[in-house]
Design a protein around this motif. Structure first.
Motif, PDB file in Angstrom:
ATOM      1  N   VAL A  14       0.840  -1.210   0.000  1.00 54.02           N
ATOM      2  CA  VAL A  14       0.000   0.000   0.000  1.00 54.02           C
ATOM      3  C   VAL A  14       0.874   1.259   0.000  1.00 54.02           C
ATOM      4  N   LEU A  15       1.940   1.258   0.811  1.00 61.87           N
ATOM      5  CA  LEU A  15       2.692   2.486   1.042  1.00 61.87           C
ATOM      6  C   LEU A  15       3.809   2.721   0.035  1.00 61.87           C
ATOM      7  N   GLY A  16       4.169   1.696  -0.731  1.00 62.48           N
ATOM      8  CA  GLY A  16       5.201   1.861  -1.747  1.00 62.48           C
ATOM      9  C   GLY A  16       6.473   2.438  -1.151  1.00 62.48           C
ATOM     10  N   GLY A  17       7.056   3.411  -1.857  1.00 59.71           N
ATOM     11  CA  GLY A  17       8.343   3.965  -1.474  1.00 59.71           C
ATOM     12  C   GLY A  17       8.317   4.842  -0.237  1.00 59.71           C
ATOM     13  N   LEU A  18       7.156   4.998   0.396  1.00 64.67           N
ATOM     14  CA  LEU A  18       7.102   5.847   1.583  1.00 64.67           C
ATOM     15  C   LEU A  18       7.695   5.157   2.804  1.00 64.67           C
ATOM     16  N   LEU A  19       7.649   3.844   2.831  1.00 64.67           N
ATOM     17  CA  LEU A  19       8.210   3.103   3.969  1.00 64.67           C
ATOM     18  C   LEU A  19       9.728   3.193   3.906  1.00 64.67           C
ATOM     19  N   PRO A  20      10.370   3.393   5.043  1.00 67.47           N
ATOM     20  CA  PRO A  20      11.839   3.400   5.049  1.00 67.47           C
ATOM     21  C   PRO A  20      12.375   2.100   4.446  1.00 67.47           C
ATOM     22  N   GLU A  21      13.491   2.222   3.714  1.00 69.52           N
ATOM     23  CA  GLU A  21      13.974   1.054   2.979  1.00 69.52           C
ATOM     24  C   GLU A  21      14.767   0.082   3.833  1.00 69.52           C
ATOM     25  N   THR A  22      15.521   0.611   4.785  1.00 74.26           N
ATOM     26  CA  THR A  22      16.403  -0.287   5.521  1.00 74.26           C
ATOM     27  C   THR A  22      15.628  -1.104   6.551  1.00 74.26           C
ATOM     28  N   GLY A  23      16.194  -2.266   6.880  1.00 74.65           N
ATOM     29  CA  GLY A  23      15.524  -3.234   7.745  1.00 74.65           C
ATOM     30  C   GLY A  23      15.040  -2.693   9.078  1.00 74.65           C
ATOM     31  N   PRO A  24      15.956  -2.204   9.955  1.00 69.46           N
ATOM     32  CA  PRO A  24      15.526  -1.806  11.297  1.00 69.46           C
ATOM     33  C   PRO A  24      14.553  -0.628  11.275  1.00 69.46           C
ATOM     34  N   GLU A  25      14.815   0.361  10.416  1.00 75.18           N
ATOM     35  CA  GLU A  25      13.911   1.522  10.359  1.00 75.18           C
ATOM     36  C   GLU A  25      12.536   1.129   9.851  1.00 75.18           C
ATOM     37  N   PHE A  82      -4.151  -9.143  -5.284  1.00 74.20           N
ATOM     38  CA  PHE A  82      -5.360  -9.276  -4.458  1.00 74.20           C
ATOM     39  C   PHE A  82      -5.975  -7.904  -4.173  1.00 74.20           C
ATOM     40  N   LEU A  83      -5.144  -6.946  -3.738  1.00 72.39           N
ATOM     41  CA  LEU A  83      -5.679  -5.632  -3.362  1.00 72.39           C
ATOM     42  C   LEU A  83      -6.301  -4.928  -4.567  1.00 72.39           C
ATOM     43  N   ARG A  84      -5.624  -5.005  -5.712  1.00 67.60           N
ATOM     44  CA  ARG A  84      -6.178  -4.321  -6.887  1.00 67.60           C
ATOM     45  C   ARG A  84      -7.483  -4.956  -7.352  1.00 67.60           C
ATOM     46  N   SER A  85      -7.544  -6.293  -7.291  1.00 70.78           N
ATOM     47  CA  SER A  85      -8.792  -6.892  -7.769  1.00 70.78           C
ATOM     48  C   SER A  85      -9.928  -6.640  -6.784  1.00 70.78           C
ATOM     49  N   ALA A  86      -9.599  -6.575  -5.479  1.00 67.43           N
ATOM     50  CA  ALA A  86     -10.649  -6.241  -4.501  1.00 67.43           C
ATOM     51  C   ALA A  86     -11.153  -4.819  -4.732  1.00 67.43           C
ATOM     52  N   GLN A  87     -10.224  -3.904  -4.953  1.00 71.92           N
ATOM     53  CA  GLN A  87     -10.580  -2.492  -5.150  1.00 71.92           C
ATOM     54  C   GLN A  87     -11.489  -2.320  -6.367  1.00 71.92           C
ATOM     55  N   GLY A  88     -11.207  -3.068  -7.439  1.00 70.16           N
ATOM     56  CA  GLY A  88     -11.990  -2.899  -8.658  1.00 70.16           C
ATOM     57  C   GLY A  88     -13.101  -3.930  -8.807  1.00 70.16           C
ATOM     58  N   SER A  89     -13.344  -4.711  -7.764  1.00 70.42           N
ATOM     59  CA  SER A  89     -14.297  -5.819  -7.878  1.00 70.42           C
ATOM     60  C   SER A  89     -15.722  -5.343  -8.154  1.00 70.42           C
ATOM     61  N   ILE A 136     -18.021  -6.850  -6.733  1.00 74.21           N
ATOM     62  CA  ILE A 136     -18.695  -7.215  -5.477  1.00 74.21           C
ATOM     63  C   ILE A 136     -18.425  -6.153  -4.418  1.00 74.21           C
ATOM     64  N   PHE A 137     -19.501  -5.567  -3.923  1.00 67.07           N
ATOM     65  CA  PHE A 137     -19.383  -4.495  -2.930  1.00 67.07           C
ATOM     66  C   PHE A 137     -18.519  -4.911  -1.746  1.00 67.07           C
ATOM     67  N   LEU A 138     -18.752  -6.131  -1.276  1.00 71.28           N
ATOM     68  CA  LEU A 138     -18.063  -6.622  -0.098  1.00 71.28           C
ATOM     69  C   LEU A 138     -16.544  -6.595  -0.273  1.00 71.28           C
ATOM     70  N   LEU A 139     -16.078  -6.982  -1.436  1.00 74.45           N
ATOM     71  CA  LEU A 139     -14.629  -6.989  -1.665  1.00 74.45           C
ATOM     72  C   LEU A 139     -14.091  -5.562  -1.765  1.00 74.45           C
ATOM     73  N   ARG A 140     -14.873  -4.674  -2.386  1.00 73.44           N
ATOM     74  CA  ARG A 140     -14.442  -3.271  -2.438  1.00 73.44           C
ATOM     75  C   ARG A 140     -14.355  -2.705  -1.018  1.00 73.44           C
ATOM     76  N   ARG A 141     -15.284  -3.129  -0.182  1.00 65.86           N
ATOM     77  CA  ARG A 141     -15.273  -2.662   1.208  1.00 65.86           C
ATOM     78  C   ARG A 141     -14.066  -3.236   1.957  1.00 65.86           C
ATOM     79  N   VAL A 142     -13.723  -4.486   1.681  1.00 62.96           N
ATOM     80  CA  VAL A 142     -12.537  -5.083   2.295  1.00 62.96           C
ATOM     81  C   VAL A 142     -11.307  -4.259   1.925  1.00 62.96           C
ATOM     82  N   TYR A 143     -11.198  -3.930   0.638  1.00 63.44           N
ATOM     83  CA  TYR A 143     -10.060  -3.123   0.197  1.00 63.44           C
ATOM     84  C   TYR A 143     -10.034  -1.779   0.927  1.00 63.44           C
ATOM     85  N   ALA A 144     -11.180  -1.100   0.956  1.00 68.15           N
ATOM     86  CA  ALA A 144     -11.227   0.237   1.556  1.00 68.15           C
ATOM     87  C   ALA A 144     -10.819   0.181   3.027  1.00 68.15           C
ATOM     88  N   LEU A 145     -11.283  -0.844   3.731  1.00 64.40           N
ATOM     89  CA  LEU A 145     -10.956  -0.961   5.151  1.00 64.40           C
ATOM     90  C   LEU A 145      -9.467  -1.235   5.353  1.00 64.40           C
TER      91      LEU A 145
END
Lengths: 199, 537
Positions: A67-78, A139-146, A148-157
């Protein structure tokens, strides 16, 4: 608009919207998805109302980098620290939600953690922690574009929980150019309400 | 200095039994104003609040923990299908402790609709003017003259397009323009109920019990005979094992939309015309997210100070869904919550935060036959939840407001505009946006919708077939029960609701004072007592 018309229009596969509401969104998903393969450990009783479950933490930890892509610090401990701190804040946040909403969050994670559901959603038998980033993203992309309302809601949550946990932290503020809240001293000229009674 | 009588349910180690002249459930816009007026008139008031008593010394300006502690469901209270969230305060002062201070008088169009279409009397602008004036003076409400760049950008767009816009009146005193209204004013400059009417009521001898959840009104015949509550732990989630009971000749419910009708439904109060909990409105908010060439630092400065009502009534009061427009400035968690993308998209979006320009359209509901609002329901555990189906009438308002907001943001110089739905992309020009938005799929919950203005569910009506309460707040069936909060409005308002609630609360609380005075000692159960309330053992 008449009530029956509305419900027909919003019916979801063969399950009526109203039926879903009665059973609770994710309780129903558990039954519905678990029912596909007629197995799964079933829901545990009790324990609701005290923050995130271990399954919840595992799933959020797994999807956060996707979800966060490059925003998460890259190194292990951080990176680990950012995830740990975020999940700890989120845990406390969830513990303050009303019981029904905590139940819904817990049901979501319990359902996602059923192995037949994992297979259905990620296409493999791996636990969430062991899924590849590609499988999680798909999984996340298919839920977001599903459809089925329920799967879109799973993604949003799921997306919301990751966003809430990450952007609350000073480590995130740096990367988005937010200098943080001002440091303030209380103003003695302004009257304050203090509890001098029995509280 | 007087000692305030404050109990916390989380600290109580015994049951509590109180008597008073009036018990008020809820300490927000309705309950706070009512508590001050009644206690100043010499009545003994007990104020019950589900939230905790947190004050500016607790306000640390951190988002997530504040949402957890000061908001109901952390600011994400879902409607029954989870398609959107409702933002309500749950703390002493209610939503006024965390709102963004926008104070508008009820629009003339709304009042006329109530009068002509719903038969409500005594609610003209002229009738209400003295009450607006009184609360504007009490809460230091005046137009804000120092918009931050975020709000100024919206004004620039509106100016360029020739739209009506103006400065928002705010309830602040010596405001430092910090921009943290939503996290509780750390300097006590926002004139919320937390620092105005509630302490004034406590000074006049009102008692307050926090961390108590009212489960039921006990009633018999045409009278409420007691209020039964349970104590809650520090989180406000779990019962902490004790009961609180308050007996008073008058009961005022001021728990806000959803929770007020929920309490009345749990108590199974008479509802012969099946009106309770129906016609609950959200004035649904949808958002447009732009990038401006210069830094706006939208997380600083009064979050809301410019409005436009150009489109609120454009197609007639009872026509297509109208909406008012405002700018939105917030810190990272709240700002990022509007965006539901992931990966590279989310990263790019987040990194533009200092250049972010966010606008909100608040779609008024309740003025059209296709806009009946939602229905409050009770879950099996007795808690209240709103069922609010989003229909084509609302989706039309979403689409037309996406268009208008994009046009405004491009006119203000935006380099990119993105409607707040995960099914949209960022658009580079007004022409591109116009064409894309016109055919954009609109579906829940991909379209980010929420509401900070839940209203209705105990609507006013001049007779029992048209409303749950009378225009003066009195319940149609239970004669000593009043509702004084946002749940009494028979439609949404077309503006942010706080001042409408303050003013109506002031009027109806004064009417209650006059009613009690006119009835004499019968309704002054404790008038001989010097102590503000009497604890009964």
């Amino acid at each position: 608009m008449s009530a029956p018309g509305r419900h027909e229009r919003e019916s979801l596969l063969f399950i009526s919207r109203r039926g879903l509401l009665r059973a609770g969104l994710f309780g129903t998903t558990a039954v519905w998805m678990g029912g596909f393969v007629a197995c799964g450990p079933g829901r545990t009783a009790g324990g609701v109302g005290f923050g995130l479950s271990p399954a919840g933490k595992e799933i959020l930890r797994a999807i956060s980098p996707v979800v966060l892509g490059g925003l998460l610090p890259e190194t292990g401990p951080e990176r680990a620290r950012a995830l740990d701190t975020g999940l700890a804040s989120l845990d406390e946040y969830v513990a303050h939600l009303s019981s029904p909403l905590q139940r819904e969050v817990e049901d979501l994670f319990e359902t996602l953690d059923l192995w037949p559901v994992r297979v259905l959603l990620t296409g493999g038998f791996s636990r969430w922690a062991d899924c590849s980033p590609e499988a999680l993203e798909s999984f996340l992309r298919s839920a977001q574009g599903s459809r089925i309302f329920l799967l879109r809601r799973v993604y949003a949550l799921l997306q919301s929980l990751v966003v809430l946990s990450f952007f609350d932290q000073p480590v995130a503020w740096k990367s988005v150019g937010y200098p943080g809240p001002p440091l303030l001293k209380p103003d003695p000229r302004v009257g304050r309400v203090e509890n001098r009674g029995t509280e | 200095m007087s000692t305030h009588e404050i109990y916390s349910g989380a600290a109580l180690e015994r049951d509590l039994h109180l008597e008073a002249d009036v018990v008020i459930v809820g300490s927000g816009a309705g309950g706070g104003v009512t508590a001050e007026i009644l206690s100043q008139a010499g009545l003994r008031v007990v104020l019950l609040e589900e939230g905790a008593h947190r004050t500016s010394s607790d306000f640390d300006l951190r988002e997530l923990s504040t949402f957890a502690k000061l908001y109901y469901d952390g600011g994400l209270r879902p409607t029954s299908d989870g398609a959107m969230g409702i933002v309500q305060g749950r703390t002493v002062g209610g939503s006024t402790t965390v709102n963004w201070t926008s104070c508008f008088r009820t629009p003339e169009q709304t009042l006329r609709f109530w009068r002509e279409q719903l038969g409500l009397e005594g609610m003209t602008s002229a009738d209400l003017e003295p009450w607006f004036e009184r609360m504007e003076a009490r809460l230091s409400i005046r137009p804000w003259e120092f918009p931050n760049l975020n709000n100024q950008a919206m004004a620039n767009g509106a100016e360029k397009l020739g739209w009506r816009y103006g400065a928002i009146p705010r309830n602040v005193l010596n405001c430092l323009n910090l921009g943290y209204c939503g996290l509780g004013c750390p300097m006590d400059r926002k004139q919320s109920m937390l620092v105005t009417t509630v302490p004034a009521a406590l000074d006049h001898g009102a008692a307050m019990a926090t961390r108590v959840r009212v489960e039921r009104l006990e009633w018999s015949g045409d009278r409420v005979t007691g209020v039964d509550a349970i104590t809650l732990d520090e989180t406000g989630v779990h019962p902490s094992g004790h009961r609180v009971r308050v007996e008073a000749p008058w009961v005022v419910v001021a728990a806000g939309a959803i929770n007020t009708p929920g309490l009345l439904m749990r108590s199974e109060v008479p509802d012969p015309h099946r009106l309770l909990g129906k016609r609950t409105f959200l004035q649904m908010h949808n958002y447009s997210l732009a990038v401006m060439p210069d830094r706006l630092d939208p997380f600083y400065g009064a979050p809301q100070s410019i409005y436009s009502d150009e489109f609120t009534w454009r197609d007639g009061v009872a026509g297509r869904a109208g909406f008012n427009l405002e700018a939105v400035g917030a810190q990272p968690v709240a700002s990022m919550n509007f965006f539901k993308g992931m990966g590279d998209d989310l990263e790019a979006f987040a990194r533009a935060l200092p250049h972010r320009h966010t606008m909100v359209a608040q779609i008024r509901d309740g003025f059209h036959s296709e806009s009946p609002g939602g229905q409050v329901e009770l879950r099996t555990d007795g808690s209240a939840v709103l069922d609010y189906p989003i229909n084509d009438y609302i989706w039309d308002g979403v689409r037309s407001s996406y268009l208008v907001m994009a046009e405004c943001q491009f006119a203000a110089g935006a380099t990119e505009v993105r409607p707040a739905t995960s099914d949209a992309a960022g658009y580079r020009s007004w022409a591109e946006a116009r064409s894309a938005i016109s055919s954009l799929p609109l579906r829940a919950p991909n379209v980010f919708l929420n509401s900070t203005h839940p209203l209705g569910g105990c609507g006013m009506g001049r007779d029992a077939t048209r409303g749950v309460v009378r225009p003066d707040g009195r319940h149609h069936q239970l004669e000593n029960l009043m509702v004084i909060d946002g749940s009494v409005f028979p439609t949404s308002l077309g503006v942010n609701p706080s001042l409408s609630i303050y003013a109506l609360a002031a009027r109806n609380a004064e009417k209650l004072v006059a009613t009690i005075a006119g009835r004499g000692p019968k309704d002054h159960a404790n008038s001989a007592e010097r102590h503000p309330t009497r604890e009964v053992n």
